[in-house]
Design a protein around this motif. Structure first.
Motif, PDB file in Angstrom:
ATOM      1  N   TRP A 194       0.837  -1.203   0.000  1.00 56.20           N
ATOM      2  CA  TRP A 194       0.000   0.000   0.000  1.00 56.20           C
ATOM      3  C   TRP A 194       0.864   1.242   0.000  1.00 56.20           C
ATOM      4  O   TRP A 194       2.086   1.160   0.058  1.00 56.20           O
ATOM      5  CB  TRP A 194      -0.982  -0.061   1.166  1.00 56.20           C
ATOM      6  CG  TRP A 194      -0.603   0.608   2.459  1.00 56.20           C
ATOM      7  CD1 TRP A 194      -1.259   1.654   3.049  1.00 56.20           C
ATOM      8  CD2 TRP A 194       0.484   0.307   3.346  1.00 56.20           C
ATOM      9  NE1 TRP A 194      -0.638   1.999   4.227  1.00 56.20           N
ATOM     10  CE2 TRP A 194       0.431   1.189   4.428  1.00 56.20           C
ATOM     11  CE3 TRP A 194       1.533  -0.622   3.310  1.00 56.20           C
ATOM     12  CZ2 TRP A 194       1.359   1.183   5.466  1.00 56.20           C
ATOM     13  CZ3 TRP A 194       2.461  -0.639   4.348  1.00 56.20           C
ATOM     14  CH2 TRP A 194       2.361   0.247   5.408  1.00 56.20           C
ATOM     15  N   GLY A 195       0.221   2.396  -0.047  1.00 60.86           N
ATOM     16  CA  GLY A 195       0.904   3.678  -0.155  1.00 60.86           C
ATOM     17  C   GLY A 195       1.791   4.058   1.004  1.00 60.86           C
ATOM     18  O   GLY A 195       2.418   5.109   0.966  1.00 60.86           O
ATOM     19  N   GLY A 196       1.854   3.235   2.030  1.00 61.05           N
ATOM     20  CA  GLY A 196       2.813   3.414   3.115  1.00 61.05           C
ATOM     21  C   GLY A 196       2.448   4.448   4.152  1.00 61.05           C
ATOM     22  O   GLY A 196       3.193   4.659   5.112  1.00 61.05           O
ATOM     23  N   SER A 197       1.307   5.082   4.009  1.00 60.08           N
ATOM     24  CA  SER A 197       0.934   6.161   4.918  1.00 60.08           C
ATOM     25  C   SER A 197       0.427   5.625   6.255  1.00 60.08           C
ATOM     26  O   SER A 197      -0.167   4.553   6.324  1.00 60.08           O
ATOM     27  CB  SER A 197      -0.150   7.026   4.271  1.00 60.08           C
ATOM     28  OG  SER A 197      -0.431   8.141   5.074  1.00 60.08           O
ATOM     29  N   ASP A 198       0.681   6.398   7.297  1.00 58.71           N
ATOM     30  CA  ASP A 198       0.250   6.029   8.650  1.00 58.71           C
ATOM     31  C   ASP A 198      -0.863   6.954   9.134  1.00 58.71           C
ATOM     32  O   ASP A 198      -0.942   7.297  10.311  1.00 58.71           O
ATOM     33  CB  ASP A 198       1.448   6.073   9.613  1.00 58.71           C
ATOM     34  CG  ASP A 198       1.210   5.232  10.862  1.00 58.71           C
ATOM     35  OD1 ASP A 198       0.509   4.205  10.763  1.00 58.71           O
ATOM     36  OD2 ASP A 198       1.720   5.608  11.937  1.00 58.71           O
ATOM     37  N   VAL A 199      -1.713   7.369   8.202  1.00 58.97           N
ATOM     38  CA  VAL A 199      -2.845   8.230   8.550  1.00 58.97           C
ATOM     39  C   VAL A 199      -4.110   7.723   7.859  1.00 58.97           C
ATOM     40  O   VAL A 199      -4.060   7.021   6.853  1.00 58.97           O
ATOM     41  CB  VAL A 199      -2.602   9.716   8.159  1.00 58.97           C
ATOM     42  CG1 VAL A 199      -1.437  10.306   8.933  1.00 58.97           C
ATOM     43  CG2 VAL A 199      -2.373   9.867   6.671  1.00 58.97           C
ATOM     44  N   GLY A 200      -5.244   8.092   8.430  1.00 58.22           N
ATOM     45  CA  GLY A 200      -6.536   7.826   7.824  1.00 58.22           C
ATOM     46  C   GLY A 200      -6.826   6.359   7.566  1.00 58.22           C
ATOM     47  O   GLY A 200      -6.416   5.477   8.324  1.00 58.22           O
ATOM     48  N   LEU A 201      -7.520   6.104   6.480  1.00 59.13           N
ATOM     49  CA  LEU A 201      -7.917   4.741   6.129  1.00 59.13           C
ATOM     50  C   LEU A 201      -6.699   3.865   5.844  1.00 59.13           C
ATOM     51  O   LEU A 201      -6.721   2.664   6.123  1.00 59.13           O
ATOM     52  CB  LEU A 201      -8.863   4.768   4.923  1.00 59.13           C
ATOM     53  CG  LEU A 201      -9.690   3.515   4.686  1.00 59.13           C
ATOM     54  CD1 LEU A 201     -10.589   3.212   5.874  1.00 59.13           C
ATOM     55  CD2 LEU A 201     -10.523   3.656   3.424  1.00 59.13           C
ATOM     56  N   MET A 202      -5.634   4.462   5.331  1.00 58.86           N
ATOM     57  CA  MET A 202      -4.406   3.689   5.105  1.00 58.86           C
ATOM     58  C   MET A 202      -3.877   3.127   6.421  1.00 58.86           C
ATOM     59  O   MET A 202      -3.419   1.991   6.475  1.00 58.86           O
ATOM     60  CB  MET A 202      -3.336   4.556   4.437  1.00 58.86           C
ATOM     61  CG  MET A 202      -3.558   4.792   2.970  1.00 58.86           C
ATOM     62  SD  MET A 202      -2.026   5.432   2.263  1.00 58.86           S
ATOM     63  CE  MET A 202      -2.562   5.815   0.614  1.00 58.86           C
ATOM     64  N   LYS A 203      -3.931   3.909   7.483  1.00 60.76           N
ATOM     65  CA  LYS A 203      -3.488   3.450   8.807  1.00 60.76           C
ATOM     66  C   LYS A 203      -4.410   2.352   9.325  1.00 60.76           C
ATOM     67  O   LYS A 203      -3.950   1.350   9.870  1.00 60.76           O
ATOM     68  CB  LYS A 203      -3.445   4.619   9.795  1.00 60.76           C
ATOM     69  CG  LYS A 203      -3.054   4.204  11.208  1.00 60.76           C
ATOM     70  CD  LYS A 203      -2.985   5.402  12.135  1.00 60.76           C
ATOM     71  CE  LYS A 203      -2.688   5.098  13.571  1.00 60.76           C
ATOM     72  NZ  LYS A 203      -2.085   3.853  13.937  1.00 60.76           N
TER      73      LYS A 203
END
Length: 179
Positions: free
Chosen positions: A36-45
């Motif tokens: 995944w996009g690697g983000s640690d915020v929002g729905l990605m987290k």
């Protein structure tokens, strides 16, 4: 299986986070890796947390201008120069793709994989997870494209529409010969 998930980094309400968490648990319990996009915020987290809690691996592909939001403690994190390289790396590292709710970035990623598939440049299974009817309009647009001759291949060859996480995972595992 390395499952690439395209989705929003926004903070969203329970009608979107609950199914995302459910799909994340299926990834982890199945012994799969989230790409995944690697983000640690929002729905990605939410999805990364769920996969990790259920025992799955995390392979993030962030981008230089978002590197400050990259999730720490992943199994692997790659930082791409730009969004085009990020998309290329996400697809390169994936065995299958799931498109979850998202904005313009998610739509861009979704249409790229479908375009590659349309032209025979990939045979990876693609699932559009239509949580809470979020993609009903897009599904209708795709059907119109098919009906009016804009797609050289049947829509069912390009994408599988799943209404629930369990159906999405069943399709992926069957497509990859796991089920």
């Amino acid at each position: 299986m390395n499952i690439c998930v395209f989705l929003s980094a926004a903070d969203l309400d329970d009608r979107y986070t609950r199914p995302a968490r459910e799909f994340a648990k299926l990834i982890g319990k199945g012994g799969h890796t989230l790409v995944w996009g690697g983000s640690d915020v929002g729905l990605m987290k939410v999805v990364a947390d769920g996969v990790q809690e259920a025992g799955g691996r995390l392979l993030g592909v962030s981008v230089e201008f978002l590197a400050a939001k990259a999730r720490p403690g992943t199994d692997e994190m790659v930082i791409a120069r730009d969004l085009a390289e990020r998309k290329r790396l996400l697809l390169e590292k994936a065995d299958a793709v799931v498109i979850m709710v998202g904005g313009t970035g998610t739509l861009d990623e979704a249409t790229e994989i479908l375009e590659l598939k349309k032209h025979g440049h990939t045979d990876k299974p693609v699932v559009l997870l239509n949580t809470a009817g979020f993609y009903d309009g897009l599904k209708e647009q795709f059907r119109r494209m098919e009906d009016e001759g804009f797609l050289p291949r049947p829509l069912t060859d390009l994408v599988f529409f799943a209404e629930e996480p369990v159906g999405a995972m069943a399709y992926l595992e069957e497509s990859r010969g796991i089920a």
